[in-house]
Scaffold this active site. Structure first.
Site, PDB file in Angstrom:
ATOM      1  N   GLU A 178       0.973  -1.216  -0.017  1.00  0.00           N
ATOM      2  CA  GLU A 178      -0.074   0.174  -0.119  1.00  0.00           C
ATOM      3  C   GLU A 178       0.849   1.291   0.122  1.00  0.00           C
ATOM      4  OE1 GLU A 178      -2.886  -0.179  -0.485  1.00  0.00           O
ATOM      5  OE2 GLU A 178      -4.145  -1.740   0.707  1.00  0.00           O
ATOM      6  N   ASP A 369       5.387  21.298 -32.726  1.00  0.00           N
ATOM      7  CA  ASP A 369       3.930  20.750 -32.943  1.00  0.00           C
ATOM      8  C   ASP A 369       3.385  21.139 -34.338  1.00  0.00           C
ATOM      9  OD1 ASP A 369       1.601  19.393 -32.416  1.00  0.00           O
ATOM     10  OD2 ASP A 369       1.297  20.707 -30.411  1.00  0.00           O
ATOM     11  N   TRP A 479      10.814  15.421 -26.841  1.00  0.00           N
ATOM     12  CA  TRP A 479       9.478  14.595 -26.304  1.00  0.00           C
ATOM     13  C   TRP A 479       8.548  14.906 -25.365  1.00  0.00           C
ATOM     14  CZ3 TRP A 479       9.795   8.693 -26.734  1.00  0.00           C
ATOM     15  CH2 TRP A 479       8.853   8.095 -25.937  1.00  0.00           C
ATOM     16  N   ASN A 482       1.732  16.688 -22.335  1.00  0.00           N
ATOM     17  CA  ASN A 482       1.202  17.799 -22.097  1.00  0.00           C
ATOM     18  C   ASN A 482      -0.041  17.703 -21.231  1.00  0.00           C
ATOM     19  OD1 ASN A 482       2.656  19.900 -22.836  1.00  0.00           O
ATOM     20  ND2 ASN A 482       2.300  19.347 -25.200  1.00  0.00           N
ATOM     21  N   CYS A 526      10.307  17.224 -22.137  1.00  0.00           N
ATOM     22  CA  CYS A 526       9.286  18.283 -22.039  1.00  0.00           C
ATOM     23  C   CYS A 526       8.148  17.774 -21.598  1.00  0.00           C
ATOM     24  CB  CYS A 526       9.170  18.935 -23.369  1.00  0.00           C
ATOM     25  SG  CYS A 526       7.965  20.335 -23.249  1.00  0.00           S
ATOM     26  N   GLY A 528       4.877  20.276 -21.214  1.00  0.00           N
ATOM     27  CA  GLY A 528       4.445  21.638 -21.041  1.00  0.00           C
ATOM     28  C   GLY A 528       5.374  22.322 -20.252  1.00  0.00           C
ATOM     29  N   GLY A 529       6.763  22.114 -20.857  1.00  0.00           N
ATOM     30  CA  GLY A 529       7.724  22.934 -20.201  1.00  0.00           C
ATOM     31  C   GLY A 529       8.462  22.010 -19.058  1.00  0.00           C
ATOM     32  N   ASP A 534      12.984  15.781 -13.959  1.00  0.00           N
ATOM     33  CA  ASP A 534      13.556  14.840 -12.824  1.00  0.00           C
ATOM     34  C   ASP A 534      14.922  14.008 -13.412  1.00  0.00           C
ATOM     35  OD1 ASP A 534      12.288  12.325 -14.028  1.00  0.00           O
ATOM     36  OD2 ASP A 534      10.584  13.465 -13.814  1.00  0.00           O
ATOM     37  N   GLU A 614      19.151  43.949 -34.660  1.00  0.00           N
ATOM     38  CA  GLU A 614      19.055  42.858 -33.649  1.00  0.00           C
ATOM     39  C   GLU A 614      19.633  41.586 -34.349  1.00  0.00           C
ATOM     40  OE1 GLU A 614      14.768  43.687 -31.586  1.00  0.00           O
ATOM     41  OE2 GLU A 614      14.770  43.516 -33.668  1.00  0.00           O
TER      42      GLU A 614
HETATM   43  C1  GLA Z   1       4.072  22.198 -25.216  1.00  0.00           C
HETATM   44  C2  GLA Z   1       5.527  22.516 -24.990  1.00  0.00           C
HETATM   45  C3  GLA Z   1       5.858  23.514 -26.015  1.00  0.00           C
HETATM   46  C4  GLA Z   1       5.323  23.375 -27.398  1.00  0.00           C
HETATM   47  C5  GLA Z   1       3.820  22.982 -27.166  1.00  0.00           C
HETATM   48  C6  GLA Z   1       3.400  22.348 -28.460  1.00  0.00           C
HETATM   49  O1  GLA Z   1       3.298  23.094 -24.411  1.00  0.00           O
HETATM   50  O2  GLA Z   1       6.073  22.771 -23.782  1.00  0.00           O
HETATM   51  O3  GLA Z   1       7.209  23.968 -25.991  1.00  0.00           O
HETATM   52  O4  GLA Z   1       6.136  22.129 -28.020  1.00  0.00           O
HETATM   53  O5  GLA Z   1       3.732  21.886 -26.317  1.00  0.00           O
HETATM   54  O6  GLA Z   1       2.039  22.020 -28.499  1.00  0.00           O
END
Ligand code: GLA
Length: 728
Positions: A178, A369, A479, A482, A526, A528-529, A534, A614
């Protein structure tokens, strides 16, 4: 010898250069934790105190020895139901539902080399060069027929100790596990703070330091992944500990799934720190003959504050977690299409980006993406890893060829673990998604999670990945993952309590097969960032996109927090456009680059929108980073200020030899008639002189470390400075 068994006192001592860890088998064969601190010789059981304590029971063998209680003594692997009422590492029920499992030491093995864990990432080390050793302690409970093997790895030169445990059911009934934690540290005294790293999507890993009070402080993730919300890394520190002084201990989980870390201050003023698998989402049926591994925890101790703790971990992660060809190599400087074009990509936009990237002096173009299936937006297509040629205007192979013809390498984005309901994959295999029949489904970003606890799903994903990667010369894979897992139900599992654990084994298996088949592929993790930042993922990907937040000022805090546990070589960081897409903030291009240079460095913007000046500045930044990259990859990282509290954020990379130093500082705020701000250096060679490359000025190291260097005034908000120091 790093590991010493003293038969007279039945102690096991794990020595590193500066630390010692000691445990003892008591007269009844139970393991007591004696010590983890500054290197010490001899038997340290004098630290234990004995008293007749009310309501702290005595084990059977102790008879009426009322001063002997598991409830009051420091434990090495505490188990539920033995008379220790603190939070246990292991909680296991037999078929009648009964808890209680008194584990006794049966024997030990000490051997050269560091143990590995089957199917799970773990620290690796060289027997000769690193002097690594392993201690195995075999514990047994006769009633259940349960063996527990405690594994200890010692990397003496790094002041690193690792722990893991393997359960084996040698009995005749199914055991229900458990709760399973990998390691604890029991302290007989001390006044401690717990430091954890909390956050949310796009604002990960802000340090959160709090004093311990009686009871438990528990952090963790029930999300199936290690999460944006808490990192699987905690520090216990003397309440007075600072960057450079005081005792502190770290626990870092080499695992990417749900986890839990707990610090408990007990009735006698003793503290237990523990880390392991998330309890709420775990209930594992261990059948006769089966084994179950508690993933590895990395431990380190510093008597000289948090800085040394981080240095120990950085060295360990860089060379003993990260693997592959890119472990020691400067990573390709890339341009990523996401913030440049989002879903509006096709061959023309990508080739245009590629041309610009080449002209800016970059190495690699990443197609993020939007290139596959019906991926016109984030509502469809995940799972269908075939090129959307209608959208792209050509095949993947042709696109790769065109990018390569520009003199660039090619990188690609995938999110293999996920599926949209609007996809061919879902239509063909709706049962491959983790959903509960009759409930939900719970969607996040319009997507579901595939059931990686199933072998056929993992095999399919591995084949899909290979089918993509074999279409041309692909140097880099981002990779992604999300969403968090909500519904834990596998159509094929014989018991749902094991699904999340088996999911991780499935994920690691795919990654292991992939890294073996494509040794030259650089994988950037990756979620979502930084939702899965880890040590487990770093075993397969030497870098991880640190945050979806590319704002240079927010990144100061995110990267500061990340640096406590992870080296800059693992931190994915890019320069993006202004106003920033996440915060709307406008910062100077030089500051955005200074901040991204404390990571893998790259760009994530459409260069077409930049002025010629720039672009020229970016060409200089790229050239500058190429020169500094080896120092960023390999140098010691110094946190010179706390950006969550101080006006000026400052950090430095210093070569291990002390010869070179790269100092960066950003003013987070500005006031009228500014008072001067001084940045105090650390890590320079005392007594030496250092020349600043930018000005030619020469300064004594001791003054730089004692009084510091003034940030030049006048200055504006978000101004930054970078100084290169060379020892003369
Ligand atoms: C996530 C990643 C982003 C980008 C989007 C694409 O949010 O962290 O850098 O790749 O997905 O959908």
């Amino acid at each position: 010898m790093a590991i010493v068994f003293d038969p007279a006192h039945k102690t096991y001592t794990l020595h590193t250069e500066q630390t010692s860890y000691q445990l003892q088998a008591d007269r009844f064969g139970r393991l007591l934790h004696l010590y983890y601190g500054q290197r010490s010789e001899g038997c340290l059981d004098y630290l234990l105190t004995y008293a007749d304590r009310g309501f702290s029971g005595n084990p059977n063998e102790a008879g009426d020895e009322r001063r002997y209680s598991m409830d009051a003594l420091p434990q090495e692997f505490p188990v539920q139901g033995t008379g220790d009422y603190r939070s246990p590492l292991l909680s296991v029920r037999d078929e009648t539902g009964t808890f209680g499992c008194d584990l006794k030491l049966q024997g030990h093995t000490i051997r050269a080399g560091k143990y590995a864990l089957e199917g799970l990432p773990a620290v690796y080390a060289d027997t000769e060069a690193d002097g690594a050793e392993t201690l195995e302690l075999r514990l047994y409970n006769e009633r259940l027929g349960l063996y527990v093997t405690l594994l200890y790895g010692v990397l003496p030169k790094l002041d690193i100790i690792t722990r893991a445990a393997v359960l084996e059911n040698a009995g005749s009934g199914t055991l229900r596990v458990e709760k399973l934690q990998s390691a604890c540290l029991d302290f007989v005294s001390g006044d401690f703070d717990l430091i954890c790293f909390q956050g949310r999507h796009a604002m990960e890993r802000t340090p959160d330091r709090r004093p311990l009070h009686h009871g438990s402080t528990v952090i963790g993730s029930r999300r199936g992944y290690s999460s944006h919300q808490y990192n699987p890394f905690v520090i216990l520190a003397d309440r007075t500990a600072t960057e450079t002084a005081g005792r502190c201990w770290a626990m870092q989980f080499v695992y990417s799934g749900g986890f839990q870390a707990e610090a408990e201050l007990d009735q006698y003023g003793q503290t237990r720190l523990q880390m392991g698998l998330a309890e709420d989402t775990f209930s594992y049926p261990l059948r006769p003959g089966e084994k179950l591994t508690a993933p590895e925890v990395i431990l380190t101790y510093s008597a000289a504050g948090l800085e040394r703790l981080s240095h120990n971990l950085h060295r360990c992660i860089r060379r003993h977690i990260c693997r592959g060809r890119y472990r020691d190599a400067v990573r390709p400087l890339l341009l990523n299409s996401w913030e440049a074009a989002y879903f509006n990509i096709n061959a023309d936009t990508l080739i245009a980006l590629g041309r610009e990237a080449k002209a800016l002096g970059l190495d690699l173009l990443v197609m993020d993406d939007g290139w596959f299936g019906e991926r016109w937006n984030d509502r469809a297509g995940l799972g269908d890893w075939t090129t959307n040629e209608k959208k792209l205007g050509c095949s993947l192979g042709e696109l790769i060829g065109q990018v390569k013809a520009l003199g660039l390498r090619f990188g690609i984005w995938m999110e293999p673990e996920m599926v949209n309901e609007d996809s061919a994959l879902y239509r063909a295999h709706p049962d491959w998604a983790l959903t509960i029949p009759g409930e939900g489904p719970v969607r996040a970003r319009c997507q579901l999670v595939l059931d990686l606890s199933r072998r056929e799903v993992c095999d399919y994903l591995f084949q899909s990945l290979c089918a993509v990667l074999d279409q041309g010369d692909i140097s880099y894979l981002k990779w992604d993952a999300n969403r968090s897992i909500a519904e834990v139900y596998s159509r094929t599992a014989d018991d749902q309590g094991r699904v999340l654990y088996d999911y991780m084994l499935g994920l690691y298996d795919i990654l292991e097969r992939l890294t073996a088949r494509y040794p030259d592929l650089l994988i950037e993790g990756c979620s979502g960032g930084g939702g899965r930042f880890d040590a487990g993922m770093l075993y397969y990907c030497p870098q991880i996109w640190c945050s979806d937040n590319t704002d240079a000022v927010d990144r100061l805090t995110i990267q500061y927090g990340t640096s406590f546990g992870y080296p800059a070589s693992t931190v994915g960081a890019h320069v993006s456009a202004c106003p920033n897409h996440q915060t709307g903030r406008v910062t100077p291009l030089a500051t955005r680059a200074a901040v991204a240079m404390a990571g893998t460095f790259g760009y994530e913007l459409d260069p077409k929108t930049l002025s010629e000046e720039e672009k020229e500045e970016i060409r200089r930044q790229v050239a500058a980073f190429r020169e500094d990259a080896p120092l960023v990859l390999d140098g010691l990282y110094y946190r010179l200020s706390d950006p969550t509290r101080e006006l000026c954020a400052a950090w430095a990379f210093v070569s291990e030899s002390g010869e070179r130093c790269l100092l960066s500082a950003v003013l987070q705020n500005c006031h009228g008639n500014m008072t001067p701000v001084y940045v105090k250096l650390r890590g320079l060679t005392p007594g030496a002189l250092y020349r600043v490359r930018e000005s030619g000025a020469v300064y004594p190291a001791d003054a730089l470390m004692d009084m510091g260097l003034p940030f030049p005034l006048p200055a504006a908000e978000y101004d930054s400075r970078v100084w290169h120091f060379e020892r003369v």
